[in-house]
Design an enzyme around this catalytic site. Sequence first.
Site, PDB file in Angstrom:
ATOM      1  N   LEU A  71      -2.248   8.104 -10.055  1.00 36.07           N
ATOM      2  CA  LEU A  71      -2.033   6.720  -9.846  1.00 36.07           C
ATOM      3  C   LEU A  71      -2.873   6.307 -11.489  1.00 36.07           C
ATOM      4  O   LEU A  71      -3.906   6.214 -11.504  1.00 36.07           O
ATOM      5  CB  LEU A  71      -2.688   6.081  -8.784  1.00 36.07           C
ATOM      6  CG  LEU A  71      -2.585   4.682  -8.343  1.00 36.07           C
ATOM      7  CD1 LEU A  71      -1.044   4.642  -7.976  1.00 36.07           C
ATOM      8  CD2 LEU A  71      -3.388   4.539  -6.994  1.00 36.07           C
ATOM      9  N   HIS A  72      -2.123   5.604 -12.100  1.00 41.23           N
ATOM     10  CA  HIS A  72      -2.705   5.155 -13.496  1.00 41.23           C
ATOM     11  C   HIS A  72      -2.047   3.969 -14.223  1.00 41.23           C
ATOM     12  O   HIS A  72      -2.379   3.519 -15.238  1.00 41.23           O
ATOM     13  CB  HIS A  72      -3.029   6.338 -14.520  1.00 41.23           C
ATOM     14  CG  HIS A  72      -1.606   6.374 -15.408  1.00 41.23           C
ATOM     15  ND1 HIS A  72      -0.663   7.553 -14.632  1.00 41.23           N
ATOM     16  CD2 HIS A  72      -1.101   6.224 -16.425  1.00 41.23           C
ATOM     17  CE1 HIS A  72       0.240   7.318 -15.294  1.00 41.23           C
ATOM     18  NE2 HIS A  72       0.138   6.891 -16.607  1.00 41.23           N
ATOM     19  N   ARG A  73      -1.000   3.550 -13.663  1.00 45.74           N
ATOM     20  CA  ARG A  73      -0.260   2.394 -14.374  1.00 45.74           C
ATOM     21  C   ARG A  73      -1.061   1.109 -14.308  1.00 45.74           C
ATOM     22  O   ARG A  73      -1.753   0.730 -13.384  1.00 45.74           O
ATOM     23  CB  ARG A  73       1.039   1.992 -13.534  1.00 45.74           C
ATOM     24  CG  ARG A  73       2.147   2.963 -13.950  1.00 45.74           C
ATOM     25  CD  ARG A  73       2.964   3.003 -14.872  1.00 45.74           C
ATOM     26  NE  ARG A  73       3.775   4.307 -15.135  1.00 45.74           N
ATOM     27  CZ  ARG A  73       3.748   5.021 -16.421  1.00 45.74           C
ATOM     28  NH1 ARG A  73       3.372   4.343 -17.276  1.00 45.74           N
ATOM     29  NH2 ARG A  73       4.235   6.217 -16.346  1.00 45.74           N
TER      30      ARG A  73
END
Length: 397
Positions: free
Chosen positions: A235-237
């Site tokens: 998860l990094h957006r």
Amino acid sequence: MKIHLIAAARPNFMKIAPLYHALQKEKWAHTLIVHTGQHYDLNMSDVFFQDLRMPEPDIHLGIGGGTHAEQTGKVMIAYEKVLLENQPDLVIVVGDVNSTLACTLAASKISYPSIPPRNGPDDQSAAHNTDRPVIKRKTLNRPLVAHLEAGLRSFDRTMPEEINRIVTDSLADLLWTPSPDGDENLLREGVDKRKIVRVGNIMIDSLEMLRDHIENLHVHKDFSLDKNTYGLITLHRPSNVDNQKKLTDLCETLIRAAKIAPLVFPVHPRTKNNLSKFGLLKMLAGADGMILTEPINYIRFMSLVFDCRFVITDSGGIQEETTYLGIPCLTLRPNTERPVTVTQGTNKLCTGTNLIEYVGSICRGDQVKYSIPELWDGHTADRIVISIKKLINEAMD
Ligand code: UD1
């Protein structure tokens, strides 16, 4: 032919590696790896070079983080100098990160200084200097730019990557696409079809190159987990992790999912910063079934993918790798620039609300039907080399 392969951020490294290795076998190619330094931590960059058997970059721009404009501007300024000094014939950019856009802009607008005759106007020696660009020299005083992974569109211009994709594709001279939707998007945008070459998915080349290594590792055992029983999260957006309410809601959903199946979560630096800033890190780390780790190198991460039950992600590349491997992928995004992973592959677009439902269905053993898209076969780098050779032949005609 002097070629620059541009590497910048974690998802770029598995895209340039197979091409680097394929070009090393070609006598006519003098390939230099240019690292912009957009990703700089040991576990976000160096370990990927080691895993993918690449040498240290030939040129390192050392850019680091910053706002979009800062990062893009810094790469452009630094790379313009390199272009003038090094004068490559071909610049290959990959993916959709800020450095992809920045290097494309710099290379498309550069004008190599004309070669001054050493011994007066009749001297022809400079024209035979092998350090100078050879391709299209008569008409073009700059390198050609080729974009690998061209044509992908999410049609969501709030994503920084969508802007990077559109601008890069509109400037690049050669567009190497992974799937038919890429060709269609480019044609609809008015791109000359002679620029488009469908080569397939380069990341599958990296995966196949290292498959034996990956399959022998069984990293899940390090976390005391059994094969096929756990989920893997990335998860990094910015759209998921930069907003406090959104990230809080997502954390609550992931904590619920971890009660259904244990979850391994290698935390990206952007996500870690925000989890700390919003006071969520302790709650997440302490949740039952949740295993947080530092970012993991390519081979160990792929080992976790190979042996997991499902993946929860907002990454682009992982949607493709899971489709290739037949592993259910739950993508926490409203859209994807890789629609073939949904129509043909194992990918499902999820919101926080229906994620739990999907995790439950996968863990009950509901089957996911899929097929592997055409040309995702581990031979994309070979097709790119053929495309470059064709370019040379055309330029010499
Ligand atoms: C970038 C790409 C994104 C890609 C992602 C993969 C853009 C616009 N975004 O997003 O498309 O999916 O890489 O990871 O180019 N940081 C570190 N160490 C590092 C790298 C980053 O600490 O090695 C931290 C820094 O605080 C940095 C932040 O993470 O400011 C964000 O990094 P950045 O490269 O700007 O964007 P990503 O979110 O990684």
